[in-house]
Motif scaffolding. Structure first.
Motif, PDB file in Angstrom:
ATOM      1  N   SER A 171       2.495   1.587  -2.836  1.00 23.42           N
ATOM      2  CA  SER A 171       3.095   0.753  -1.784  1.00 23.42           C
ATOM      3  C   SER A 171       2.160  -0.325  -1.227  1.00 23.42           C
ATOM      4  CB  SER A 171       3.565   1.648  -0.628  1.00 23.42           C
ATOM      5  OG  SER A 171       2.461   2.307  -0.034  1.00 23.42           O
ATOM      6  N   GLU A 172       0.858  -0.279  -1.566  1.00 17.69           N
ATOM      7  CA  GLU A 172      -0.095  -1.214  -0.969  1.00 17.69           C
ATOM      8  C   GLU A 172      -0.961  -1.963  -1.979  1.00 17.69           C
ATOM      9  OE1 GLU A 172      -1.998   1.731   1.454  1.00 17.69           O
ATOM     10  OE2 GLU A 172      -0.815   1.185   3.198  1.00 17.69           O
ATOM     11  N   TRP A 173      -0.872  -1.628  -3.264  1.00 17.55           N
ATOM     12  CA  TRP A 173      -1.699  -2.275  -4.279  1.00 17.55           C
ATOM     13  C   TRP A 173      -0.759  -2.793  -5.358  1.00 17.55           C
ATOM     14  CZ3 TRP A 173      -7.296  -1.538  -4.357  1.00 17.55           C
ATOM     15  CH2 TRP A 173      -7.944  -2.262  -5.372  1.00 17.55           C
ATOM     16  N   PHE A 174      -0.696  -4.104  -5.469  1.00 16.27           N
ATOM     17  CA  PHE A 174       0.229  -4.726  -6.407  1.00 16.27           C
ATOM     18  C   PHE A 174      -0.553  -5.515  -7.445  1.00 16.27           C
ATOM     19  CE2 PHE A 174       2.578  -3.754  -2.688  1.00 16.27           C
ATOM     20  CZ  PHE A 174       3.901  -3.565  -3.068  1.00 16.27           C
ATOM     21  N   VAL A 175      -0.100  -5.445  -8.681  1.00 20.08           N
ATOM     22  CA  VAL A 175      -0.667  -6.231  -9.773  1.00 20.08           C
ATOM     23  C   VAL A 175       0.495  -6.957 -10.427  1.00 20.08           C
ATOM     24  CG1 VAL A 175      -1.868  -6.167 -11.992  1.00 20.08           C
ATOM     25  CG2 VAL A 175      -2.595  -4.638 -10.134  1.00 20.08           C
ATOM     26  N   GLY A 176       0.389  -8.256 -10.542  1.00 18.75           N
ATOM     27  CA  GLY A 176       1.467  -9.049 -11.124  1.00 18.75           C
ATOM     28  C   GLY A 176       2.743  -9.005 -10.302  1.00 18.75           C
ATOM     29  N   GLY A 177       2.602  -8.771  -8.991  1.00 21.25           N
ATOM     30  CA  GLY A 177       3.759  -8.747  -8.104  1.00 21.25           C
ATOM     31  C   GLY A 177       4.480  -7.419  -8.038  1.00 21.25           C
ATOM     32  N   LYS A 178       3.953  -6.401  -8.724  1.00 19.89           N
ATOM     33  CA  LYS A 178       4.613  -5.090  -8.745  1.00 19.89           C
ATOM     34  C   LYS A 178       3.609  -4.004  -8.360  1.00 19.89           C
ATOM     35  CE  LYS A 178       8.089  -6.410 -12.035  1.00 19.89           C
ATOM     36  NZ  LYS A 178       8.763  -7.231 -11.122  1.00 19.89           N
ATOM     37  N   PRO A 179       4.112  -2.880  -7.802  1.00 21.29           N
ATOM     38  CA  PRO A 179       3.197  -1.774  -7.482  1.00 21.29           C
ATOM     39  C   PRO A 179       2.412  -1.363  -8.725  1.00 21.29           C
ATOM     40  CG  PRO A 179       5.375  -1.343  -6.587  1.00 21.29           C
ATOM     41  CD  PRO A 179       5.498  -2.559  -7.470  1.00 21.29           C
ATOM     42  N   ASP A 180       1.152  -1.031  -8.534  1.00 17.50           N
ATOM     43  CA  ASP A 180       0.272  -0.667  -9.647  1.00 17.50           C
ATOM     44  C   ASP A 180       0.481   0.803  -9.999  1.00 17.50           C
ATOM     45  OD1 ASP A 180      -1.625  -0.949 -11.628  1.00 17.50           O
ATOM     46  OD2 ASP A 180      -3.323  -0.685 -10.268  1.00 17.50           O
ATOM     47  N   LEU A 181       1.493   1.063 -10.783  1.00 22.42           N
ATOM     48  CA  LEU A 181       1.857   2.440 -11.124  1.00 22.42           C
ATOM     49  C   LEU A 181       1.141   2.958 -12.362  1.00 22.42           C
ATOM     50  CD1 LEU A 181       5.696   2.198 -10.431  1.00 22.42           C
ATOM     51  CD2 LEU A 181       3.860   2.946  -8.884  1.00 22.42           C
ATOM     52  N   ASP A 182       0.446   2.085 -13.077  1.00 18.95           N
ATOM     53  CA  ASP A 182      -0.243   2.495 -14.300  1.00 18.95           C
ATOM     54  C   ASP A 182      -1.675   1.946 -14.311  1.00 18.95           C
ATOM     55  OD1 ASP A 182      -0.565   3.713 -16.788  1.00 18.95           O
ATOM     56  OD2 ASP A 182       0.136   1.930 -17.864  1.00 18.95           O
ATOM     57  N   PRO A 183      -2.487   2.358 -13.328  1.00 18.26           N
ATOM     58  CA  PRO A 183      -3.859   1.838 -13.275  1.00 18.26           C
ATOM     59  C   PRO A 183      -4.727   2.472 -14.366  1.00 18.26           C
ATOM     60  CG  PRO A 183      -3.586   3.523 -11.620  1.00 18.26           C
ATOM     61  CD  PRO A 183      -2.231   3.316 -12.255  1.00 18.26           C
ATOM     62  N   PRO A 184      -5.863   1.857 -14.668  1.00 18.20           N
ATOM     63  CA  PRO A 184      -6.797   2.480 -15.613  1.00 18.20           C
ATOM     64  C   PRO A 184      -7.367   3.772 -15.020  1.00 18.20           C
ATOM     65  CG  PRO A 184      -7.801   0.577 -14.575  1.00 18.20           C
ATOM     66  CD  PRO A 184      -6.369   0.616 -14.129  1.00 18.20           C
ATOM     67  N   LYS A 185      -7.967   4.594 -15.859  1.00 16.12           N
ATOM     68  CA  LYS A 185      -8.585   5.837 -15.396  1.00 16.12           C
ATOM     69  C   LYS A 185      -9.486   5.549 -14.192  1.00 16.12           C
ATOM     70  CE  LYS A 185     -11.730   9.526 -16.717  1.00 16.12           C
ATOM     71  NZ  LYS A 185     -12.671  10.024 -17.718  1.00 16.12           N
ATOM     72  N   GLY A 186      -9.277   6.284 -13.120  1.00 17.55           N
ATOM     73  CA  GLY A 186     -10.076   6.109 -11.909  1.00 17.55           C
ATOM     74  C   GLY A 186      -9.483   5.118 -10.931  1.00 17.55           C
ATOM     75  N   GLY A 187      -8.487   4.346 -11.366  1.00 11.49           N
ATOM     76  CA  GLY A 187      -7.883   3.367 -10.466  1.00 11.49           C
ATOM     77  C   GLY A 187      -8.563   2.018 -10.558  1.00 11.49           C
ATOM     78  N   ARG A 188      -8.253   1.180  -9.587  1.00 11.13           N
ATOM     79  CA  ARG A 188      -8.846  -0.157  -9.510  1.00 11.13           C
ATOM     80  C   ARG A 188      -9.668  -0.253  -8.224  1.00 11.13           C
ATOM     81  NH1 ARG A 188      -5.965  -2.972 -13.484  1.00 11.13           N
ATOM     82  NH2 ARG A 188      -3.812  -2.295 -13.654  1.00 11.13           N
ATOM     83  N   PHE A 189     -10.610  -1.214  -8.228  1.00 13.67           N
ATOM     84  CA  PHE A 189     -11.528  -1.323  -7.103  1.00 13.67           C
ATOM     85  C   PHE A 189     -11.796  -2.780  -6.763  1.00 13.67           C
ATOM     86  CE2 PHE A 189     -12.557   2.242  -9.840  1.00 13.67           C
ATOM     87  CZ  PHE A 189     -12.295   3.288  -8.992  1.00 13.67           C
ATOM     88  N   LEU A 190     -12.037  -3.007  -5.488  1.00 12.67           N
ATOM     89  CA  LEU A 190     -12.485  -4.304  -4.999  1.00 12.67           C
ATOM     90  C   LEU A 190     -13.732  -4.054  -4.162  1.00 12.67           C
ATOM     91  CD1 LEU A 190     -12.048  -7.338  -4.595  1.00 12.67           C
ATOM     92  CD2 LEU A 190     -10.562  -6.771  -2.667  1.00 12.67           C
ATOM     93  N   PHE A 191     -14.835  -4.619  -4.580  1.00  7.50           N
ATOM     94  CA  PHE A 191     -16.122  -4.470  -3.880  1.00  7.50           C
ATOM     95  C   PHE A 191     -16.415  -5.775  -3.164  1.00  7.50           C
ATOM     96  CE2 PHE A 191     -16.158  -1.685  -7.515  1.00  7.50           C
ATOM     97  CZ  PHE A 191     -16.676  -0.501  -7.032  1.00  7.50           C
ATOM     98  N   ASP A 192     -16.373  -5.753  -1.844  1.00  4.85           N
ATOM     99  CA  ASP A 192     -16.710  -6.922  -1.037  1.00  4.85           C
ATOM    100  C   ASP A 192     -18.112  -6.718  -0.483  1.00  4.85           C
ATOM    101  OD1 ASP A 192     -14.388  -8.742  -0.905  1.00  4.85           O
ATOM    102  OD2 ASP A 192     -13.381  -6.992  -0.061  1.00  4.85           O
ATOM    103  N   VAL A 193     -19.046  -7.519  -0.962  1.00  9.06           N
ATOM    104  CA  VAL A 193     -20.435  -7.460  -0.511  1.00  9.06           C
ATOM    105  C   VAL A 193     -20.637  -8.627   0.451  1.00  9.06           C
ATOM    106  CG1 VAL A 193     -22.858  -7.472  -1.217  1.00  9.06           C
ATOM    107  CG2 VAL A 193     -21.115  -6.537  -2.761  1.00  9.06           C
TER     108      VAL A 193
END
Length: 178
Positions: free
Chosen positions: A56-78
């Protein structure tokens, strides 16, 4: 005084993995910012985990990310002060964060397998970082964090060039710090 905010998909990490990541990533961001992993630097280095629901909160290509890679996806803001890290330091940090995550999650960290894991380095302009009620910059942060003297060899000429640029383009004196 680096800040690392990790936005990740719910369930990506166990509590033990978060602790391991926080430990290893703290060392990585300090080395990239002040040239050394010091106790003084650790006292002001923050790693925050922000967990989101991929349905419900992470979208890829405009759709919920229901098939992420192993471990999920990440955003690192330094978040660093301007002048903290050279491009070589930033490139090394990109590689180090990737290696730490790949090792922690036991995943293939090569591109494009982990191409959805982004490391974004934000530089806060000199004069825009504050602590303890005063404005601070890379000089003060390097001193407080126990940074290496060699780091000043990078940021002092950079800050001087920025000040000359402000002066050459007619910025008011108050636009740059002494």
């Amino acid at each position: 005084m680096p800040l690392l905010r990790i936005t990740h998909q719910r369930g990506a990490f166990t509590a033990a993995q978060k602790a391991q990541l926080a430990e290893q990533l703290t060392a990585a961001i300090l080395v990239a910012e002040v040239g050394a992993d010091t106790p003084a630097g650790r006292a002001v280095a923050y790693v925050l985990f922000d967990e989101v629901d991929p349905k419900s909160e992470w979208f890829v290509g405009g759709k919920p990310d229901l098939d992420p890679p192993k471990g999920g996806r990440f955003l690192f803001d330094v978040v660093y002060p301007f002048g903290a890290a050279s491009q070589l330091d930033k490139t090394a940090l990109h590689a180090r964060i990737n290696a730490i995550v790949a090792q922690t999650l036991d995943v293939d960290g090569t591109f494009p397998q982990r191409g959805g894991d982004w490391v974004l380095i934000h530089e806060v302009p000199d004069g825009n970082w504050g602590a303890s009620g005063q404005t601070i910059g890379i000089r003060e942060i390097n001193q407080v964090a126990g940074g290496t003297p060699e780091r000043a060899d990078y940021f002092e000429p950079l800050l001087a060039a920025q000040k000359r640029g402000y002066q050459a383009h007619g910025y008011p004196e108050q636009a740059s710090r002494p």
